[in-house]
Write a protein that holds these residues in place. Sequence first.
Motif, PDB file in Angstrom:
ATOM      1  N   HIS A  95       0.865  -1.180   0.000  1.00  0.00           N
ATOM      2  CA  HIS A  95       0.000   0.000   0.000  1.00  0.00           C
ATOM      3  C   HIS A  95       0.896   1.222   0.000  1.00  0.00           C
ATOM      4  N   ALA A  96       0.424   2.299  -0.632  1.00  0.00           N
ATOM      5  CA  ALA A  96       1.247   3.497  -0.743  1.00  0.00           C
ATOM      6  C   ALA A  96       0.399   4.751  -0.660  1.00  0.00           C
ATOM      7  N   ASP A  97       1.041   5.816  -0.209  1.00  0.00           N
ATOM      8  CA  ASP A  97       0.472   7.153  -0.305  1.00  0.00           C
ATOM      9  C   ASP A  97       1.574   8.049  -0.866  1.00  0.00           C
ATOM     10  N   SER A  98       1.455   9.339  -0.750  1.00  0.00           N
ATOM     11  CA  SER A  98       2.436  10.235  -1.361  1.00  0.00           C
ATOM     12  C   SER A  98       3.798  10.213  -0.658  1.00  0.00           C
ATOM     13  N   GLU A  99       3.842   9.733   0.586  1.00  0.00           N
ATOM     14  CA  GLU A  99       5.087   9.746   1.353  1.00  0.00           C
ATOM     15  C   GLU A  99       5.698   8.374   1.633  1.00  0.00           C
ATOM     16  N   PHE A 100       4.843   7.341   1.773  1.00  0.00           N
ATOM     17  CA  PHE A 100       5.316   6.048   2.240  1.00  0.00           C
ATOM     18  C   PHE A 100       4.775   4.892   1.397  1.00  0.00           C
ATOM     19  N   ILE A 101       5.495   3.788   1.490  1.00  0.00           N
ATOM     20  CA  ILE A 101       5.024   2.497   0.981  1.00  0.00           C
ATOM     21  C   ILE A 101       5.170   1.517   2.132  1.00  0.00           C
ATOM     22  N   ILE A 102       4.144   0.726   2.360  1.00  0.00           N
ATOM     23  CA  ILE A 102       4.272  -0.371   3.321  1.00  0.00           C
ATOM     24  C   ILE A 102       4.139  -1.674   2.537  1.00  0.00           C
ATOM     25  N   LEU A 151       5.901 -13.924   8.404  1.00  0.00           N
ATOM     26  CA  LEU A 151       5.673 -12.656   7.725  1.00  0.00           C
ATOM     27  C   LEU A 151       6.637 -11.580   8.216  1.00  0.00           C
ATOM     28  N   GLU A 152       7.105 -10.772   7.267  1.00  0.00           N
ATOM     29  CA  GLU A 152       7.980  -9.651   7.554  1.00  0.00           C
ATOM     30  C   GLU A 152       7.345  -8.389   6.975  1.00  0.00           C
ATOM     31  N   TYR A 153       7.650  -7.260   7.588  1.00  0.00           N
ATOM     32  CA  TYR A 153       7.026  -5.997   7.202  1.00  0.00           C
ATOM     33  C   TYR A 153       8.101  -4.959   6.879  1.00  0.00           C
ATOM     34  N   PHE A 154       7.778  -4.074   5.933  1.00  0.00           N
ATOM     35  CA  PHE A 154       8.715  -3.055   5.481  1.00  0.00           C
ATOM     36  C   PHE A 154       8.015  -1.713   5.354  1.00  0.00           C
ATOM     37  N   ILE A 155       8.800  -0.660   5.505  1.00  0.00           N
ATOM     38  CA  ILE A 155       8.346   0.699   5.250  1.00  0.00           C
ATOM     39  C   ILE A 155       9.380   1.332   4.318  1.00  0.00           C
ATOM     40  N   ILE A 156       8.909   1.940   3.243  1.00  0.00           N
ATOM     41  CA  ILE A 156       9.789   2.712   2.379  1.00  0.00           C
ATOM     42  C   ILE A 156       9.402   4.179   2.539  1.00  0.00           C
ATOM     43  N   ILE A 157      10.390   4.995   2.852  1.00  0.00           N
ATOM     44  CA  ILE A 157      10.190   6.439   2.919  1.00  0.00           C
ATOM     45  C   ILE A 157      10.591   6.975   1.549  1.00  0.00           C
ATOM     46  N   LYS A 158       9.605   7.421   0.793  1.00  0.00           N
ATOM     47  CA  LYS A 158       9.849   7.823  -0.590  1.00  0.00           C
ATOM     48  C   LYS A 158      10.831   8.981  -0.712  1.00  0.00           C
ATOM     49  N   LYS A 159      10.696   9.990   0.134  1.00  0.00           N
ATOM     50  CA  LYS A 159      11.516  11.200   0.029  1.00  0.00           C
ATOM     51  C   LYS A 159      13.008  10.886   0.100  1.00  0.00           C
ATOM     52  N   SER A 160      13.390   9.977   0.982  1.00  0.00           N
ATOM     53  CA  SER A 160      14.804   9.634   1.159  1.00  0.00           C
ATOM     54  C   SER A 160      15.177   8.297   0.514  1.00  0.00           C
ATOM     55  N   ASP A 161      14.200   7.612  -0.077  1.00  0.00           N
ATOM     56  CA  ASP A 161      14.402   6.279  -0.660  1.00  0.00           C
ATOM     57  C   ASP A 161      15.001   5.325   0.377  1.00  0.00           C
ATOM     58  N   ASN A 172       6.929  -4.534  15.769  1.00  0.00           N
ATOM     59  CA  ASN A 172       7.815  -3.402  15.482  1.00  0.00           C
ATOM     60  C   ASN A 172       7.276  -2.555  14.330  1.00  0.00           C
ATOM     61  N   PHE A 173       6.659  -3.199  13.355  1.00  0.00           N
ATOM     62  CA  PHE A 173       6.048  -2.471  12.240  1.00  0.00           C
ATOM     63  C   PHE A 173       4.944  -1.541  12.755  1.00  0.00           C
ATOM     64  N   ILE A 174       4.086  -2.050  13.613  1.00  0.00           N
ATOM     65  CA  ILE A 174       2.992  -1.242  14.171  1.00  0.00           C
ATOM     66  C   ILE A 174       3.557  -0.054  14.957  1.00  0.00           C
ATOM     67  N   LEU A 175       4.575  -0.294  15.765  1.00  0.00           N
ATOM     68  CA  LEU A 175       5.204   0.798  16.530  1.00  0.00           C
ATOM     69  C   LEU A 175       5.802   1.862  15.604  1.00  0.00           C
ATOM     70  N   LYS A 176       6.520   1.429  14.581  1.00  0.00           N
ATOM     71  CA  LYS A 176       7.146   2.379  13.641  1.00  0.00           C
ATOM     72  C   LYS A 176       6.109   3.186  12.878  1.00  0.00           C
ATOM     73  N   THR A 177       5.020   2.542  12.440  1.00  0.00           N
ATOM     74  CA  THR A 177       4.004   3.283  11.683  1.00  0.00           C
ATOM     75  C   THR A 177       3.310   4.315  12.565  1.00  0.00           C
ATOM     76  N   LYS A 178       3.072   3.971  13.827  1.00  0.00           N
ATOM     77  CA  LYS A 178       2.462   4.945  14.744  1.00  0.00           C
ATOM     78  C   LYS A 178       3.423   6.088  15.036  1.00  0.00           C
ATOM     79  N   LYS A 179       4.679   5.757  15.284  1.00  0.00           N
ATOM     80  CA  LYS A 179       5.684   6.766  15.601  1.00  0.00           C
ATOM     81  C   LYS A 179       5.909   7.722  14.420  1.00  0.00           C
ATOM     82  N   SER A 180       5.867   7.180  13.203  1.00  0.00           N
ATOM     83  CA  SER A 180       6.108   7.988  11.999  1.00  0.00           C
ATOM     84  C   SER A 180       4.832   8.580  11.424  1.00  0.00           C
ATOM     85  N   ASP A 181       3.709   8.361  12.104  1.00  0.00           N
ATOM     86  CA  ASP A 181       2.411   8.886  11.672  1.00  0.00           C
ATOM     87  C   ASP A 181       2.060   8.424  10.244  1.00  0.00           C
ATOM     88  N   ILE A 182       2.250   7.127   9.995  1.00  0.00           N
ATOM     89  CA  ILE A 182       1.932   6.529   8.700  1.00  0.00           C
ATOM     90  C   ILE A 182       0.495   6.014   8.773  1.00  0.00           C
TER      91      ILE A 182
END
Length: 132
Positions: free
Chosen positions: A74-81, A97-107, A117-127
Amino acid sequence: MNMTELKKASIYIFFVSVICFSCSERELGNGYYFLPKYEAIDVGYPEGEAIVYKSNKEYIFSNIRIRGDVLEVHADSEFIIAKRDPLISWETNTGVLEYFIIIKKSDSVIGPLTKENFILKTKKSDINLEFE
């Protein structure tokens, strides 16, 4: 419009909708693409796995960001999960299962992460993306 013309028009609209949906599923924005496993061999990706890649053109696989067996993206203008089940061999997955986050701005690619850990990171990064 008679019944035969109506059926033909309905079938045409159905196929156009399916094609448009599958295109939008692959295009993730900012030059990122998702190549599903069922399509990998058909388009000439030799590994036959589902991947997320960055390119200036679709089907140019020089910058693969996530490989393995990507199950959902899934993607929006800033992130891909992305969620993947890594491959052991061409037809066998690990089942973990493994989870990833791509920050588009910094690749930047964050992962692989556990679900927790994925849930924590998405909440912390406001994804504001989530898996179905």
